[in-house]
Structures are given as structure tokens and as C-alpha cells.
Design a protein around this motif. Structure first.
Motif, short mmCIF file in Angstrom:
data_model
loop_
_atom_site.label_atom_id
_atom_site.label_comp_id
_atom_site.label_asym_id
_atom_site.label_seq_id
_atom_site.Cartn_x
_atom_site.Cartn_y
_atom_site.Cartn_z
N GLU A 401 -18.37 50.88 17.17
CA GLU A 401 -18.77 51.77 16.07
C GLU A 401 -19.15 50.97 14.83
N LYS A 402 -18.42 49.88 14.58
CA LYS A 402 -18.76 49.02 13.45
C LYS A 402 -20.10 48.31 13.70
N VAL A 403 -20.34 47.96 14.97
CA VAL A 403 -21.61 47.32 15.31
C VAL A 403 -22.76 48.29 15.06
N ALA A 404 -22.60 49.55 15.48
CA ALA A 404 -23.64 50.56 15.28
C ALA A 404 -23.93 50.79 13.80
N ALA A 405 -22.88 50.67 12.98
CA ALA A 405 -23.04 50.91 11.54
C ALA A 405 -23.81 49.79 10.84
N LEU A 406 -23.97 48.64 11.50
CA LEU A 406 -24.68 47.52 10.89
C LEU A 406 -26.15 47.84 10.59
N THR A 407 -26.72 48.80 11.30
CA THR A 407 -28.14 49.10 11.12
C THR A 407 -28.45 49.61 9.72
N ASP A 408 -27.40 49.98 8.97
CA ASP A 408 -27.62 50.40 7.58
C ASP A 408 -27.92 49.21 6.66
N HIS A 409 -27.62 48.00 7.14
CA HIS A 409 -27.86 46.80 6.34
C HIS A 409 -29.34 46.43 6.40
N GLU A 419 -23.99 47.90 28.38
CA GLU A 419 -22.76 48.32 29.06
C GLU A 419 -22.47 47.47 30.30
N THR A 420 -23.54 47.04 30.98
CA THR A 420 -23.35 46.27 32.21
C THR A 420 -22.62 44.96 31.92
N GLU A 421 -22.99 44.28 30.83
CA GLU A 421 -22.36 43.00 30.48
C GLU A 421 -21.28 43.15 29.43
N ASN A 422 -21.06 44.40 28.98
CA ASN A 422 -20.00 44.71 28.01
C ASN A 422 -20.16 43.90 26.72
N VAL A 423 -21.40 43.86 26.23
CA VAL A 423 -21.66 43.17 24.97
C VAL A 423 -22.52 44.05 24.07
N ALA A 424 -22.35 43.86 22.76
CA ALA A 424 -23.23 44.48 21.79
C ALA A 424 -24.21 43.42 21.32
N VAL A 425 -25.45 43.83 21.09
CA VAL A 425 -26.49 42.92 20.66
C VAL A 425 -26.99 43.38 19.29
N VAL A 426 -27.00 42.45 18.33
CA VAL A 426 -27.46 42.75 16.98
C VAL A 426 -28.65 41.85 16.67
N LYS A 427 -29.78 42.46 16.32
CA LYS A 427 -30.97 41.70 15.94
C LYS A 427 -31.06 41.67 14.42
N MET A 432 -33.04 36.49 5.86
CA MET A 432 -32.18 37.25 4.97
C MET A 432 -30.69 37.05 5.24
N ILE A 433 -30.36 36.65 6.47
CA ILE A 433 -28.95 36.55 6.85
C ILE A 433 -28.85 35.61 8.05
N ASP A 434 -27.68 34.98 8.23
CA ASP A 434 -27.52 34.13 9.42
C ASP A 434 -26.47 34.74 10.35
N GLU A 435 -26.27 34.10 11.50
CA GLU A 435 -25.40 34.66 12.53
C GLU A 435 -23.96 34.80 12.04
N ASP A 436 -23.48 33.80 11.32
CA ASP A 436 -22.09 33.87 10.82
C ASP A 436 -21.92 35.03 9.85
N GLU A 437 -22.93 35.27 9.03
CA GLU A 437 -22.84 36.39 8.08
C GLU A 437 -22.85 37.73 8.80
N VAL A 438 -23.61 37.80 9.92
CA VAL A 438 -23.60 39.04 10.71
C VAL A 438 -22.20 39.31 11.24
N ARG A 439 -21.58 38.27 11.79
CA ARG A 439 -20.24 38.43 12.31
C ARG A 439 -19.27 38.79 11.18
N GLY A 440 -19.53 38.21 10.00
CA GLY A 440 -18.67 38.49 8.86
C GLY A 440 -18.74 39.94 8.43
N LEU A 441 -19.87 40.60 8.63
CA LEU A 441 -20.02 42.00 8.27
C LEU A 441 -19.09 42.89 9.10
N LEU A 442 -18.66 42.37 10.25
CA LEU A 442 -17.79 43.15 11.15
C LEU A 442 -16.31 42.91 10.90
N SER A 443 -16.00 41.99 10.01
CA SER A 443 -14.60 41.66 9.75
C SER A 443 -13.92 42.78 8.95
#
Length: 443
Positions: A401-409, A419-427, A432-443
Motif C-alpha cells: 500500500e505504501k508502494v502504491a502511494a508513491l505515485t503521488d510523488h 505477484e509471480t515474483e512477489n516484488v513491487a516495481v517502482v519506476k 529528480m531522485i535516486d534509488e536510495d531516496e525511493v527506498r527512503g520514501l517507504l520508511s
């Protein structure tokens, strides 16, 4: 990756082989049928491209809704039926219907969308290069086999061969093609509408690039045999048709060799836009050589330059579209892109025919030069898909749910769940932002 891509590449390669194999001999065969005229014979040559253009988007969108495999089944069955009708044709109108049906099985965008489903974006250019190489080999084989089989046993046997190979493609589909992953995405009703694939400026630029690419390809394959054989009184070189492989084969080999570096620099090093610009320059120089060549061998050099530029696009075109498109739009976006490509085939053939009928190859090459300059500027000002990155988040660690909410950024392009690999993918936008900052948005 090879186990996933090779079966799909084989399917699309067999289908393109069936379309390519009749081209060197179809016009002569069509003129011999009851009710034939030169215009109707020409319609039989290009009829498949017309229906391809019509059905690319519906098939791409259908695959987004009912699944890729089911849509591939439908398209292959239509293609088989059309091939059988062509083989049984005893008049020009039956042949026309068969050719229209062959094109109506428009599965190209579905295959590329399925490849995009099965491989990560970082591997996609390599995957598309494999598919492009298979198509190139299909073209090369078709150019050699068509005169032999058609000349000795009849053109109708080519259509029967096409139908048989399409049945083989069906067998590959259900025995070797893996089941695509189950993708769950969230998007508004507005986002799901077809016109959404035209709102992304980067996607629109890719559609026009497809148009340029295919139209100039058609002009090249129109002018090459005419000039080499001297079919028109325009400085031809008087070669026999049987000798044309001496021009095509080296050009195709060089083109295939150019695809590897194109994929590496375009994907691994993020220089896709620069690769496109170099490709356009090669095409421009190739056409100038073909237009002004005073000898057959200088003309052949032009053909090779054109083929190098043309083939350098192949591993990146479909990849760029699938990168720019959102996950629920990939099939539709690739369908639109391929539709623009088939429209380009039609327009390129008409323009080349008109110019060669009323002017000469020099004028045609200058017209292509103008188009290429506009194309170069078009490509130079487009964004690069390499500016977008992906973060893969295991769902046993991150909350969906937090991953889905990232699209507001503003820096997040989209997010979805595999679902097959049980992972969420964020593009996300790398500028504007790097991978660590994306992960930080979920903290």
C-alpha cells in the motif's frame, strides 16, 4: 533470459518469414491470376501492411485485457487461415482477401509486449536484439528460398509452407513459451483510456520515429532492385535478378553485426539517443550514395550504409517504447508504434513509386535527405528512457500500500506489483531522485 526469449522470437520469426518469402515473386504471380490488373497486383503486395496497421492497436490492447498467449493464438489462427486462402486462390480477389487476412493476424506488438513482461528493463535491449536478429535471419532466408521454391514448384507452395510454419509456431507457443508473470497495477479509469498512450510526449516521439524508420526502409527496398537491374531507364546497372544477393547479403551481415554494439551502447551505457542519431546519419549517407552512385559497387556501399543505420535501430525501437509506456499500456503503446510503422510502409512505397515514375533516384535520395535531417532533429530533442530507473522491492519487506502511494510523488513515474515474483516495481526519474531516496520514501 534466452529460454524465455528464443521461443517468442521463433514465433515472430516464422511469421515474418511467411510474409517475406512471397515478396520477391508475388507481383508476377498475382498478374497471372484471373481478373488481375497491375493496380490489384500492387494491392496484393501491400495489402498485409494495410490490415497490419488497422489491427496492431486492437491486438495490443486485447492482449492487455485477455492475456498475451490467448491473443497470440487468435492472431496465428487468422494468419494460417489467410495463408491457406492465398494458397488456394485462383483469382486476384481471393488472393487479396487472403493477404488482408494475413495482415489481420497482427501479433507483432503482442510478442514485444510479452518480452517486456518476461524480462527486466535492464535486459530488454538485449532481448529485442535477439528478436531483431531472428527477424533479420528470416528475411535473409526468405530472399534466398523464395525464387527457388516459387520458380520450381509454384508460388502457391510458398503459401502452403507459410501455413505449415505457422502451425509450428502454435506448437512452440504452447510447449516452449513460459507463462507471463501476473502483474497487478493500480490506475484510474482515465489513465486506462486509449488516448492516454498519446499524452506522453516521449511516446509520441517514438511513434513518429517508427513512421520515419519504416517509410525510409520501404523506399530503400523499392529503389535497390530497380536500379541494380535497370528496370527503369534511370542509370541502372543491368544486373540480373539472380545476382541481387551479392548486394543484399553483405549489407544484411553488416547490419546484423551493427546491432550488437547498438544494443550495448544504447542500453548498458545509456547512449540510446546517440545511437539513434548515428543511425540516421548512416541512412542519410547511404541514400546519398545510392542516389548519386555512378557504379554498381558504390551503389552497393550505399546499400550497406543504409542497412547498418536501419539495423542499428532494431534492438532499441521496441525497447524504448516499452520503457516509456506504463505497465498497463505496454501492449497498446507497442500496438500504436507498430501501426505507425505499417503506415510508414504504405506511405514510403507510394512516395518512392511517385518519385521514381516522375523524376529519378537522385531526386528520391534528396527527398530522403530532407526527411533524414528532420528525423535527426526529432531524435536529438527527444528524452532518453535511460533517465528513468527501476527499484525492485520484495513484498515480504515492503508494504504494497505504501508502494502504491508513491505515485503521488512527482519523481515517481509509476509503481506496480509482480505477484509471480512477489516484488513491487517502482519506476522513477533519475534526474529528480535516486534509488536510495525511493527506498527512503517507504520508511
Amino acid at each position: 533470459m534466452f529460454k524465455q526469449i528464443l521461443p517468442l522470437s521463433s514465433i515472430i520469426g516464422l511469421r515474418f518469414f511467411g510474409l517475406f518469402i512471397v515478396l520477391p515473386v508475388l507481383s508476377v504471380y498475382a498478374l497471372g491470376l484471373e481478373g488481375a490488373t497491375p493496380f490489384l497486383a500492387g494491392a496484393a503486395m501491400s495489402g498485409y501492411a494495410f490490415t497490419q496497421a488497422i489491427f496492431q492497436v486492437p491486438f495490443g490492447k486485447l492482449s492487455d485485457k485477455i492475456g498475451r498467449k490467448t491473443t497470440l493464438l487468435i492472431g496465428l489462427l487468422i494468419f494460417i487461415f489467410g495463408s491457406v486462402m492465398c494458397a488456394l486462390s485462383d483469382n486476384i480477389y481471393m488472393l487479396l482477401i487472403g493477404r488482408f487476412l494475413q495482415g489481420a493476424g497482427a501479433i507483432g506488438s503482442v510478442v514485444t509486449a510479452m518480452i517486456a513482461d518476461l524480462v527486466k528493463e535492464e535486459q530488454r535491449a538485449h532481448a529485442m536484439a535477439i528478436m531483431g536478429g531472428v527477424i533479420a535471419m528470416s528475411f535473409s532466408a526468405a530472399m534466398i528460398i523464395a525464387p527457388i521454391v516459387g520458380g520450381n514448384w509454384g508460388v502457391d507452395k510458398l503459401f502452403w509452407l507459410t501455413a505449415i510454419l505457422s502451425v509450428l509456431a502454435l506448437i512452440i507457443l504452447f510447449t516452449a513459451v513460459p507463462k507471463p508473470p501476473k502483474i497487478i497495477h493500480s490506475y484510474s479509469e482515465e489513465e486506462s483510456k486509449m488516448m492516454e498512450v498519446f499524452k506522453d510526449k516521449a511516446l509520441t516521439r517514438m511513434y513518429i520515429t517508427f513512421l520515419f524508420h519504416s517509410s525510409i526502409m520501404t523506399m530503400a527496398f523499392f529503389i535497390i532492385p530497380i536500379v541494380m537491374t535497370g528496370a527503369l531507364a534511370d542509370g541502372g546497372f543491368g544486373w540480373e535478378k539472380a545476382e541481387l544477393w551479392k548486394v543484399y547479403l553483405p549489407a544484411i551481415v553488416l547490419g546484423i553485426l551493427a546491432m550488437g554494439p547498438s544494443a550495448v551502447f544504447g542500453e548498458k551505457y545509456g547512449k540510446g539517443k546517440q545511437v539513434f542519431m548515428i543511425s540516421v546519419v548512416a541512412i542519410l549517407l547511404g541514400f546519398l550514395a545510392m542516389g548519386f552512385a555512378g557504379s554498381a559497387w558504390l551503389f552497393a556501399v550505399g546499400v550497406s550504409l543504409f542497412m547498418i543505420g536501419f539495423m542499428m535501430f532494431e534492438p532499441l525501437l521496441q525497447s524504448f517504447v516499452s520503457k516509456f509506456a506504463k505497465v498497463h499500456q505496454k501492449g497498446a503503446a507497442l500496438g500504436v508504434a507498430n501501426t505507425f510503422g505499417y503506415i510508414g510502409i504504405t506511405l514510403g512505397g507510394l512516395l518512392a513509386g511517385y518519385l521514381m515514375q516522375h523524376f529519378d533516384r537522385t531526386v528520391l535520395s534528396m527527398v530522403v535527405a530532407v526527411i533524414a535531417i528532420a528525423w535527426f532533429i526529432w531524435v536529438a530533442t527527444m528524452p532518453s528512457p535511460n533517465n528513468r530507473g527501476n527499484v525492485y522491492l520484495p513484498l515480504d519487506i515492503f508494504d504494497r500500500e505504501k508502494v502504491a502511494a508513491l505515485t503521488d510523488h512527482e519523481a515517481i513515474v509509476e509503481s506496480y506489483v509482480n505477484e509471480t515474483e512477489n516484488v513491487a516495481v517502482v519506476k522513477y526519474e533519475k534526474d529528480m531522485i535516486d534509488e536510495d531516496e525511493v527506498r527512503g520514501l517507504l520508511s
